[in-house]
Design a protein around this motif. Structure first.
Motif, PDB file in Angstrom:
ATOM      1  N   ARG A   1       0.822  -1.214   0.000  1.00  0.00           N
ATOM      2  CA  ARG A   1       0.000   0.000   0.000  1.00  0.00           C
ATOM      3  C   ARG A   1       0.857   1.264   0.000  1.00  0.00           C
ATOM      4  O   ARG A   1       0.712   2.118  -0.859  1.00  0.00           O
ATOM      5  CB  ARG A   1      -0.918   0.019   1.217  1.00  0.00           C
ATOM      6  N   CYS A   2       1.766   1.395   0.988  1.00  0.00           N
ATOM      7  CA  CYS A   2       2.499   2.661   1.141  1.00  0.00           C
ATOM      8  C   CYS A   2       3.966   2.578   0.732  1.00  0.00           C
ATOM      9  O   CYS A   2       4.681   3.573   0.787  1.00  0.00           O
ATOM     10  CB  CYS A   2       2.380   3.153   2.585  1.00  0.00           C
ATOM     11  N   ARG A   3       4.426   1.403   0.352  1.00  0.00           N
ATOM     12  CA  ARG A   3       5.805   1.167  -0.091  1.00  0.00           C
ATOM     13  C   ARG A   3       6.866   1.408   0.987  1.00  0.00           C
ATOM     14  O   ARG A   3       8.043   1.567   0.681  1.00  0.00           O
ATOM     15  CB  ARG A   3       6.148   2.017  -1.322  1.00  0.00           C
ATOM     16  N   ALA A   4       6.459   1.428   2.246  1.00  0.00           N
ATOM     17  CA  ALA A   4       7.418   1.567   3.346  1.00  0.00           C
ATOM     18  C   ALA A   4       8.193   0.259   3.497  1.00  0.00           C
ATOM     19  O   ALA A   4       7.657  -0.822   3.232  1.00  0.00           O
ATOM     20  CB  ALA A   4       6.692   1.898   4.649  1.00  0.00           C
TER      21      ALA A   4
ATOM     22  N   GLU B   1       4.300  -1.339   9.665  1.00  0.00           N
ATOM     23  CA  GLU B   1       4.340  -0.493  10.858  1.00  0.00           C
ATOM     24  C   GLU B   1       3.846   0.917  10.563  1.00  0.00           C
ATOM     25  O   GLU B   1       3.430   1.622  11.465  1.00  0.00           O
ATOM     26  CB  GLU B   1       5.758  -0.445  11.421  1.00  0.00           C
ATOM     27  N   ARG B   2       3.866   1.313   9.315  1.00  0.00           N
ATOM     28  CA  ARG B   2       3.452   2.671   8.969  1.00  0.00           C
ATOM     29  C   ARG B   2       1.939   2.785   8.748  1.00  0.00           C
ATOM     30  O   ARG B   2       1.280   3.625   9.343  1.00  0.00           O
ATOM     31  CB  ARG B   2       4.185   3.163   7.725  1.00  0.00           C
ATOM     32  N   CYS B   3       1.369   1.899   7.910  1.00  0.00           N
ATOM     33  CA  CYS B   3      -0.060   2.051   7.557  1.00  0.00           C
ATOM     34  C   CYS B   3      -0.948   0.935   8.096  1.00  0.00           C
ATOM     35  O   CYS B   3      -2.167   1.055   8.047  1.00  0.00           O
ATOM     36  CB  CYS B   3      -0.221   2.152   6.043  1.00  0.00           C
TER      37      CYS B   3
END
Length: 67
Positions: free
Chosen positions: A12-15, A25-27
């Motif tokens: 989703r967020c490419r973290a 851990e981010r989204c």
């Protein structure tokens, strides 16, 4: 022979993901591996429920025939 590596970034967020992470851990998005494990768990639960239903119907039929 190449060894399949785990997912390194979130879809989703490419973290970047920590090794063997189940969630970003981010989204909070589940990793592909975590989604596969959830699908497997759901299939096992459905199989168990179906087995219990078959047993209940089987014992009900045995009881009905013996009456």
């Amino acid at each position: 022979m190449a060894v399949a590596s785990g997912q390194t970034t979130c879809d989703r967020c490419r973290a970047p993901l920590v090794e063997d992470a189940a969630y970003c851990e981010r989204c909070g998005e589940r990793t592909r591996r975590a989604r596969r494990m959830v699908r497997l768990a759901i299939r096992v639960e459905m199989l168990f429920v179906a087995l219990v239903a078959v047993l209940v119907v089987g014992f009900a039929l045995i009881y009905y025939v013996q009456r």
